[in-house]
Design a protein around this motif. Structure first.
Motif, PDB file in Angstrom:
ATOM      1  N   GLY A  68       0.818  -1.209   0.000  1.00 46.75           N
ATOM      2  CA  GLY A  68       0.000   0.000   0.000  1.00 46.75           C
ATOM      3  C   GLY A  68       0.848   1.254   0.000  1.00 46.75           C
ATOM      4  O   GLY A  68       0.531   2.237  -0.685  1.00 46.75           O
ATOM      5  N   ARG A  71       2.119   2.000  -3.406  1.00 42.65           N
ATOM      6  CA  ARG A  71       1.068   2.584  -4.239  1.00 42.65           C
ATOM      7  C   ARG A  71       0.902   4.070  -3.920  1.00 42.65           C
ATOM      8  O   ARG A  71       0.724   4.900  -4.811  1.00 42.65           O
ATOM      9  CB  ARG A  71      -0.261   1.857  -4.006  1.00 42.65           C
ATOM     10  CG  ARG A  71      -0.280   0.420  -4.495  1.00 42.65           C
ATOM     11  CD  ARG A  71      -1.626  -0.233  -4.237  1.00 42.65           C
ATOM     12  NE  ARG A  71      -1.577  -1.669  -4.460  1.00 42.65           N
ATOM     13  CZ  ARG A  71      -2.599  -2.488  -4.258  1.00 42.65           C
ATOM     14  NH1 ARG A  71      -3.764  -2.001  -3.851  1.00 42.65           N
ATOM     15  NH2 ARG A  71      -2.473  -3.783  -4.471  1.00 42.65           N
ATOM     16  N   PHE A  72       0.962   4.387  -2.647  1.00 39.55           N
ATOM     17  CA  PHE A  72       0.870   5.783  -2.216  1.00 39.55           C
ATOM     18  C   PHE A  72       2.022   6.613  -2.786  1.00 39.55           C
ATOM     19  O   PHE A  72       1.809   7.727  -3.289  1.00 39.55           O
ATOM     20  CB  PHE A  72       0.884   5.836  -0.690  1.00 39.55           C
ATOM     21  CG  PHE A  72       1.200   7.194  -0.130  1.00 39.55           C
ATOM     22  CD1 PHE A  72       0.271   8.227  -0.200  1.00 39.55           C
ATOM     23  CD2 PHE A  72       2.429   7.437   0.469  1.00 39.55           C
ATOM     24  CE1 PHE A  72       0.568   9.496   0.320  1.00 39.55           C
ATOM     25  CE2 PHE A  72       2.728   8.692   0.995  1.00 39.55           C
ATOM     26  CZ  PHE A  72       1.802   9.726   0.917  1.00 39.55           C
ATOM     27  N   ASP A  75       1.576   7.084  -6.638  1.00 43.70           N
ATOM     28  CA  ASP A  75       0.519   8.036  -6.967  1.00 43.70           C
ATOM     29  C   ASP A  75       0.872   9.446  -6.499  1.00 43.70           C
ATOM     30  O   ASP A  75       0.524  10.441  -7.162  1.00 43.70           O
ATOM     31  CB  ASP A  75      -0.811   7.588  -6.363  1.00 43.70           C
ATOM     32  CG  ASP A  75      -1.485   6.509  -7.203  1.00 43.70           C
ATOM     33  OD1 ASP A  75      -0.764   5.743  -7.868  1.00 43.70           O
ATOM     34  OD2 ASP A  75      -2.722   6.428  -7.197  1.00 43.70           O
ATOM     35  N   SER A 127      -2.299   4.234  -9.965  1.00 42.15           N
ATOM     36  CA  SER A 127      -3.688   3.815  -9.788  1.00 42.15           C
ATOM     37  C   SER A 127      -4.635   5.010  -9.888  1.00 42.15           C
ATOM     38  O   SER A 127      -4.213   6.160 -10.038  1.00 42.15           O
ATOM     39  CB  SER A 127      -3.864   3.094  -8.452  1.00 42.15           C
ATOM     40  OG  SER A 127      -3.488   3.929  -7.372  1.00 42.15           O
ATOM     41  N   PRO A 129      -6.546   6.911  -7.879  1.00 39.78           N
ATOM     42  CA  PRO A 129      -6.480   8.151  -7.095  1.00 39.78           C
ATOM     43  C   PRO A 129      -5.446   9.144  -7.599  1.00 39.78           C
ATOM     44  O   PRO A 129      -5.736  10.338  -7.749  1.00 39.78           O
ATOM     45  CB  PRO A 129      -6.133   7.650  -5.686  1.00 39.78           C
ATOM     46  CG  PRO A 129      -6.713   6.276  -5.637  1.00 39.78           C
ATOM     47  CD  PRO A 129      -6.474   5.722  -7.005  1.00 39.78           C
ATOM     48  N   GLU A 228      -7.797  10.349  -0.809  1.00 43.72           N
ATOM     49  CA  GLU A 228      -7.900   9.120  -1.589  1.00 43.72           C
ATOM     50  C   GLU A 228      -6.520   8.565  -1.929  1.00 43.72           C
ATOM     51  O   GLU A 228      -6.324   7.347  -1.967  1.00 43.72           O
ATOM     52  CB  GLU A 228      -8.715   9.387  -2.858  1.00 43.72           C
ATOM     53  CG  GLU A 228     -10.198   9.622  -2.560  1.00 43.72           C
ATOM     54  CD  GLU A 228     -10.989  10.069  -3.768  1.00 43.72           C
ATOM     55  OE1 GLU A 228     -10.387  10.219  -4.865  1.00 43.72           O
ATOM     56  OE2 GLU A 228     -12.206  10.285  -3.641  1.00 43.72           O
ATOM     57  N   VAL A 229      -5.561   9.452  -2.152  1.00 34.25           N
ATOM     58  CA  VAL A 229      -4.187   9.010  -2.384  1.00 34.25           C
ATOM     59  C   VAL A 229      -3.584   8.476  -1.086  1.00 34.25           C
ATOM     60  O   VAL A 229      -2.962   7.410  -1.053  1.00 34.25           O
ATOM     61  CB  VAL A 229      -3.321  10.160  -2.945  1.00 34.25           C
ATOM     62  CG1 VAL A 229      -1.858   9.730  -3.060  1.00 34.25           C
ATOM     63  CG2 VAL A 229      -3.841  10.609  -4.300  1.00 34.25           C
ATOM     64  N   ARG A 231      -5.026   7.190   1.437  1.00 37.50           N
ATOM     65  CA  ARG A 231      -5.683   5.950   1.848  1.00 37.50           C
ATOM     66  C   ARG A 231      -5.008   4.721   1.263  1.00 37.50           C
ATOM     67  O   ARG A 231      -5.139   3.598   1.804  1.00 37.50           O
ATOM     68  CB  ARG A 231      -7.150   5.997   1.409  1.00 37.50           C
ATOM     69  CG  ARG A 231      -8.079   5.011   2.116  1.00 37.50           C
ATOM     70  CD  ARG A 231      -9.508   5.229   1.655  1.00 37.50           C
ATOM     71  NE  ARG A 231      -9.867   6.629   1.808  1.00 37.50           N
ATOM     72  CZ  ARG A 231     -10.738   7.266   1.024  1.00 37.50           C
ATOM     73  NH1 ARG A 231     -11.321   6.642   0.012  1.00 37.50           N
ATOM     74  NH2 ARG A 231     -11.027   8.531   1.249  1.00 37.50           N
ATOM     75  N   LEU A 232      -4.268   4.892   0.193  1.00 33.60           N
ATOM     76  CA  LEU A 232      -3.583   3.753  -0.434  1.00 33.60           C
ATOM     77  C   LEU A 232      -2.601   3.088   0.515  1.00 33.60           C
ATOM     78  O   LEU A 232      -2.318   1.895   0.398  1.00 33.60           O
ATOM     79  CB  LEU A 232      -2.841   4.213  -1.703  1.00 33.60           C
ATOM     80  CG  LEU A 232      -3.727   4.660  -2.872  1.00 33.60           C
ATOM     81  CD1 LEU A 232      -2.866   5.329  -3.948  1.00 33.60           C
ATOM     82  CD2 LEU A 232      -4.489   3.493  -3.454  1.00 33.60           C
ATOM     83  N   VAL A 235      -4.011   0.035   2.079  1.00 25.34           N
ATOM     84  CA  VAL A 235      -4.518  -1.032   1.209  1.00 25.34           C
ATOM     85  C   VAL A 235      -3.554  -2.197   1.236  1.00 25.34           C
ATOM     86  O   VAL A 235      -2.344  -2.039   1.056  1.00 25.34           O
ATOM     87  CB  VAL A 235      -4.689  -0.525  -0.239  1.00 25.34           C
ATOM     88  CG1 VAL A 235      -5.101  -1.658  -1.150  1.00 25.34           C
ATOM     89  CG2 VAL A 235      -5.723   0.597  -0.286  1.00 25.34           C
TER      90      VAL A 235
END
Length: 236
Positions: A68, A71-72, A75, A127, A129, A228-229, A231-232, A235
């Motif tokens: 996660g 991903r953050f 992004d 992704s 976001p 939303e970014v 929150r990754l 995940v």
């Protein structure tokens, strides 16, 4: 003018002042006031927002994952790439004021992603976001410069404050306390932030009250898209 008219005028003036907390100190103070109200009580003592998303809880309660977090970071780099390209291309001349402030994060994020790659972690594709936010910033910067400045301010200043706390706590939990380049700045961060504050206040001096209000009204969307970014990280 009658005494009654003077009293009414004074009352209206007083109400107008109360509508814009921080106005006497400059527009950045107005933006800060609105932004702080959109925090939760767990995030800031001035916060008024009810917790509705997992990233709005206190960061000490988070359970981040490496996947996660990557991903953050991926992004986030998209968003900072967009910001840096926007001020470089300068659809509006005053965007150029915000080049080379020292707050730029794209190059630092590139280094961090390379470090993860060297540790054997696969780097994910961008992704929704980050893609959504970056595209929104590009479009907004052309059609509504005041609203764009709201995002510029909130992204950079949030990262320098709450963002650093997030980085510290995530590092404690999954990175053996490693401090990523994302959370390092060349020089005195406080001086860089003050320099950008001064530029933001100077640029906004030429705005009408309506334009300033449009900027302030964009704060909630800035928080939503950034959230939303963020929150990754949570995940799996």
């Amino acid at each position: 003018m009658s005494l009654k008219a003077v009293t009414v005028s004074a009352t209206m003036t007083e109400k107008a002042k109360k509508r814009y907390p921080g106005e006497s100190k400059g527009f950045v103070e107005e933006m800060k006031f609105v932004a702080m109200k959109l925090h939760t009580k767990q995030q800031a003592k001035e916060g008024e927002k009810e917790i509705s998303q997992p990233e709005e809880r206190s960061v000490v309660k988070w359970k981040p994952t490496t996947e996660g977090y990557l991903r953050f970071l991926v992004d986030s780099k998209l968003v900072y790439d967009a910001l840096e390209n926007i001020v470089y291309d300068a659809a509006y001349s005053y965007y150029a004021e915000f080049r080379s402030t020292g707050l730029e994060r794209s190059a630092s994020l590139a280094k961090d992603l390379e470090w993860f790659r060297e540790q054997g972690h696969p780097i994910p594709e961008p992704s929704s976001p980050g893609l959504t936010y970056a595209q929104y910033l590009k479009e907004l910067s052309v059609k509504d410069p005041q609203a764009f400045i709201c995002h510029f301010y909130n992204i950079y200043f949030a990262h320098s404050a709450g963002g650093r706390m997030v980085g510290k706590k995530v590092a404690e939990k999954i990175l053996n306390n490693k401090v990523l380049e994302f959370y390092k700045w060349d020089g005195q961060l406080s001086q860089m932030l003050q320099g950008v504050r001064d530029k933001l206040d100077k640029v906004s001096e030429g705005w009408t009250r309506e334009e300033k209000n449009r900027c302030l009204e964009e704060t909630e969307k800035s928080f939503r898209l950034s959230g939303e970014v963020l929150r990754l990280i949570l995940v799996s």
